[in-house]
Design an enzyme around this catalytic site. Structure first.
Site, PDB file in Angstrom:
ATOM      1  N   ASP A 132       0.838  -1.200   0.000  1.00 44.22           N
ATOM      2  CA  ASP A 132       0.000   0.000   0.000  1.00 44.22           C
ATOM      3  C   ASP A 132       0.871   1.248   0.000  1.00 44.22           C
ATOM      4  O   ASP A 132       1.595   1.511   0.964  1.00 44.22           O
ATOM      5  CB  ASP A 132      -0.901   0.006   1.242  1.00 44.22           C
ATOM      6  CG  ASP A 132      -1.798   1.234   1.289  1.00 44.22           C
ATOM      7  OD1 ASP A 132      -2.975   1.103   0.905  1.00 44.22           O
ATOM      8  OD2 ASP A 132      -1.329   2.314   1.708  1.00 44.22           O
TER       9      ASP A 132
ATOM     10  N   TYR B  66       3.226   9.859  -0.541  1.00 48.76           N
ATOM     11  CA  TYR B  66       4.315   9.322   0.294  1.00 48.76           C
ATOM     12  C   TYR B  66       5.682   9.550  -0.369  1.00 48.76           C
ATOM     13  O   TYR B  66       6.712   9.272   0.241  1.00 48.76           O
ATOM     14  CB  TYR B  66       4.158   7.818   0.542  1.00 48.76           C
ATOM     15  CG  TYR B  66       2.871   7.380   1.201  1.00 48.76           C
ATOM     16  CD1 TYR B  66       2.024   8.280   1.831  1.00 48.76           C
ATOM     17  CD2 TYR B  66       2.505   6.029   1.209  1.00 48.76           C
ATOM     18  CE1 TYR B  66       0.844   7.854   2.428  1.00 48.76           C
ATOM     19  CE2 TYR B  66       1.333   5.600   1.815  1.00 48.76           C
ATOM     20  CZ  TYR B  66       0.503   6.515   2.412  1.00 48.76           C
ATOM     21  OH  TYR B  66      -0.654   6.075   2.998  1.00 48.76           O
TER      22      TYR B  66
ATOM     23  N   LYS C  48      -2.780   6.096  -4.217  1.00 50.34           N
ATOM     24  CA  LYS C  48      -3.843   7.049  -3.859  1.00 50.34           C
ATOM     25  C   LYS C  48      -3.635   8.387  -4.559  1.00 50.34           C
ATOM     26  O   LYS C  48      -2.494   8.834  -4.723  1.00 50.34           O
ATOM     27  CB  LYS C  48      -3.869   7.275  -2.339  1.00 50.34           C
ATOM     28  CG  LYS C  48      -3.808   5.980  -1.543  1.00 50.34           C
ATOM     29  CD  LYS C  48      -3.921   6.180  -0.059  1.00 50.34           C
ATOM     30  CE  LYS C  48      -3.650   4.872   0.673  1.00 50.34           C
ATOM     31  NZ  LYS C  48      -2.233   4.624   0.941  1.00 50.34           N
TER      32      LYS C  48
ATOM     33  N   HIS D 279      -7.270   9.986  -1.596  1.00 49.59           N
ATOM     34  CA  HIS D 279      -6.552   9.902  -0.326  1.00 49.59           C
ATOM     35  C   HIS D 279      -7.306  10.543   0.845  1.00 49.59           C
ATOM     36  O   HIS D 279      -7.359   9.986   1.941  1.00 49.59           O
ATOM     37  CB  HIS D 279      -5.164  10.538  -0.488  1.00 49.59           C
ATOM     38  CG  HIS D 279      -4.153  10.008   0.469  1.00 49.59           C
ATOM     39  ND1 HIS D 279      -2.819   9.929   0.164  1.00 49.59           N
ATOM     40  CD2 HIS D 279      -4.268   9.535   1.727  1.00 49.59           C
ATOM     41  CE1 HIS D 279      -2.174   9.413   1.196  1.00 49.59           C
ATOM     42  NE2 HIS D 279      -3.029   9.179   2.158  1.00 49.59           N
TER      43      HIS D 279
ATOM     44  N   LYS E 235       2.962  -0.853   8.928  1.00 49.25           N
ATOM     45  CA  LYS E 235       4.219  -0.343   8.357  1.00 49.25           C
ATOM     46  C   LYS E 235       5.369  -0.798   9.239  1.00 49.25           C
ATOM     47  O   LYS E 235       5.317  -0.714  10.467  1.00 49.25           O
ATOM     48  CB  LYS E 235       4.174   1.186   8.312  1.00 49.25           C
ATOM     49  CG  LYS E 235       5.501   1.848   7.914  1.00 49.25           C
ATOM     50  CD  LYS E 235       6.305   2.328   9.124  1.00 49.25           C
ATOM     51  CE  LYS E 235       7.637   2.948   8.723  1.00 49.25           C
ATOM     52  NZ  LYS E 235       8.476   3.278   9.901  1.00 49.25           N
TER      53      LYS E 235
HETATM   54  P1  A2P Z   1       9.685   0.335  12.407  1.00 55.43           P
HETATM   55  O1  A2P Z   1       9.178   0.776  11.052  1.00 55.43           O
HETATM   56  O2  A2P Z   1      10.859   1.126  12.871  1.00 55.43           O
HETATM   57  O3  A2P Z   1       9.907  -1.162  12.491  1.00 55.43           O
HETATM   58  P2  A2P Z   1       1.546   1.712  12.096  1.00 55.43           P
HETATM   59  O4  A2P Z   1       1.581   0.705  10.990  1.00 55.43           O
HETATM   60  O5  A2P Z   1       0.417   1.521  13.042  1.00 55.43           O
HETATM   61  O6  A2P Z   1       1.624   3.146  11.582  1.00 55.43           O
HETATM   62  O7  A2P Z   1       2.869   1.491  12.983  1.00 55.43           O
HETATM   63  C1  A2P Z   1       4.154   1.703  12.474  1.00 55.43           C
HETATM   64  C2  A2P Z   1       5.112   1.836  13.621  1.00 55.43           C
HETATM   65  O8  A2P Z   1       5.108   0.629  14.398  1.00 55.43           O
HETATM   66  C3  A2P Z   1       6.535   2.050  13.173  1.00 55.43           C
HETATM   67  O9  A2P Z   1       7.145   2.931  14.112  1.00 55.43           O
HETATM   68  C4  A2P Z   1       7.144   0.652  13.238  1.00 55.43           C
HETATM   69  O10 A2P Z   1       8.536   0.701  13.504  1.00 55.43           O
HETATM   70  C5  A2P Z   1       6.411   0.057  14.428  1.00 55.43           C
HETATM   71  N1  A2P Z   1       6.257  -1.394  14.312  1.00 55.43           N
HETATM   72  C6  A2P Z   1       5.941  -2.109  13.218  1.00 55.43           C
HETATM   73  N2  A2P Z   1       5.857  -3.418  13.485  1.00 55.43           N
HETATM   74  C7  A2P Z   1       6.144  -3.548  14.790  1.00 55.43           C
HETATM   75  C8  A2P Z   1       6.247  -4.671  15.662  1.00 55.43           C
HETATM   76  N3  A2P Z   1       6.011  -5.902  15.220  1.00 55.43           N
HETATM   77  N4  A2P Z   1       6.573  -4.421  16.960  1.00 55.43           N
HETATM   78  C9  A2P Z   1       6.791  -3.172  17.404  1.00 55.43           C
HETATM   79  N5  A2P Z   1       6.700  -2.075  16.639  1.00 55.43           N
HETATM   80  C10 A2P Z   1       6.391  -2.257  15.339  1.00 55.43           C
END
Ligand code: A2P
Length: 286
Positions: free
Chosen positions: A50, A55, A80, A113, A236
């Site tokens: 996605d 972005y 988007k 978007h 993400k």
């Molecule tokens: P990073 O990209 O440094 O691994 P969301 O998708 O809700 O926006 O969340 C994204 C955030 O959550 C990013 O800061 C990412 O960090 C972190 N993140 C992604 N997967 C995990 C995980 N399995 N455990 C802890 N934090 C995570």
């Protein structure tokens, strides 16, 4: 394939096409890192990416897709139309630019978007998406950050229901009313920031307790809750171990009681982390 060796389950749109229920979101992935992150995810078994024109990393997504050498038909790609490209002609031109950057000749899903109600161009933009779908350049069309009133406006003008609405959704901001509106209209709900942007939910005591019971991580529990509600999720991460871990959440079965306890964490509007759909017309965001 997930870590269980099973393909990601798919949910079916009202238009008959389907979408893998879990994908990689690349909001806030720096342009220079995006190709490697996308390649890592595809090699880990993701089949859904996605992105968005806003972005500024569509070229990296295209490069990652080419590097991983997964057949085009096996990967579901979303982009988007950004706020500054709303309007019929501008949206068509923006789509062309996205496709050039991605290096693709069709898209699986194209979204508006943000509704940008102040611009007054939501319906004209939707007409452009309807035309792109008619031409076969995009398989499915949908919206993002739309309120029910915005969805009603585009439906009323065109008779075409968005396949999906991508909205902020995580345990502290569970969006029950929006999910009910979507279900009533036959629209799938897709959750952005399903991990609460790595925020409070991952440290919540209820989530921690359920994670311990399943020997899973808090992030996996939060994703499994979102999946159990029937939502599409696009966590993400730029971290290879987390990219793999998040996909494995597909194999984590929560009990109905656990799902209900996590749903009980909802804080309503206080749980929102991102921009408000009725008040955001700017360039960046989700
Ligand atoms: P990073 O990209 O440094 O691994 P969301 O998708 O809700 O926006 O969340 C994204 C955030 O959550 C990013 O800061 C990412 O960090 C972190 N993140 C992604 N997967 C995990 C995980 N399995 N455990 C802890 N934090 C995570």
């Amino acid at each position: 394939m997930t870590e269980t060796g099973l393909p990601t389950p798919r949910l079916t749109f009202a238009d008959g096409h389907s979408i893998p229920q879990l994908g990689l979101g690349v909001w806030q992935v720096p342009a220079e890192d995006t190709a490697a992150v996308v390649e890592t995810a595809l090699n880990a078994g993701y089949r859904h990416i996605d992105t968005a024109r806003g972005y500024d990393n569509e070229a990296g997504v295209g490069e990652g897709l080419r590097r991983a050498e997964v057949p085009r038909e096996e990967v579901f790609v979303t982009s988007k139309c950004p706020n500054q490209d709303q309007g019929y002609e501008a949206a068509i031109a923006s789509f062309d630019a996205s496709m050039a950057d991605l290096g693709l000749d069709y898209l699986d899903l194209y979204l508006i978007h943000w509704p940008c109600p102040e611009k007054g161009l939501t319906v004209e933009t939707w007409r452009a998406l309807v035309e792109l779908q008619r031409q076969g350049r995009v398989r499915s069309i949908g919206v993002s950050n739309f309120r029910d009133v915005d969805i009603e406006a585009v439906f009323e003008a065109t008779g075409v229901v968005p396949a999906l609405n991508q909205i902020e959704l995580h345990p502290y901001f569970a969006q029950a009313a929006a999910r009910e509106d979507h279900a009533r209209r036959g629209i799938l709900t897709e959750s952005w920031s399903p991990l609460g942007q790595g925020g409070g939910e991952l440290e919540d005591p209820v989530v921690a307790e359920i994670a311990r019971a399943h020997e899973a991580s808090p992030a996996q529990v939060v994703l499994a809750w979102n999946l159990a509600l029937g939502n599409v999720v696009i966590p993400k991460s730029v971290t290879p171990s987390r990219i793999a871990q998040n996909l494995a959440a597909l194999a984590l079965p929560l009990t109905a009681d656990e799902v209900a306890r996590i749903s009980g964490l909802d804080r309503g509007e206080d749980g929102r982390r991102g921009k408000r759909p009725d008040a955001f017309e700017g360039h960046q965001g989700s």
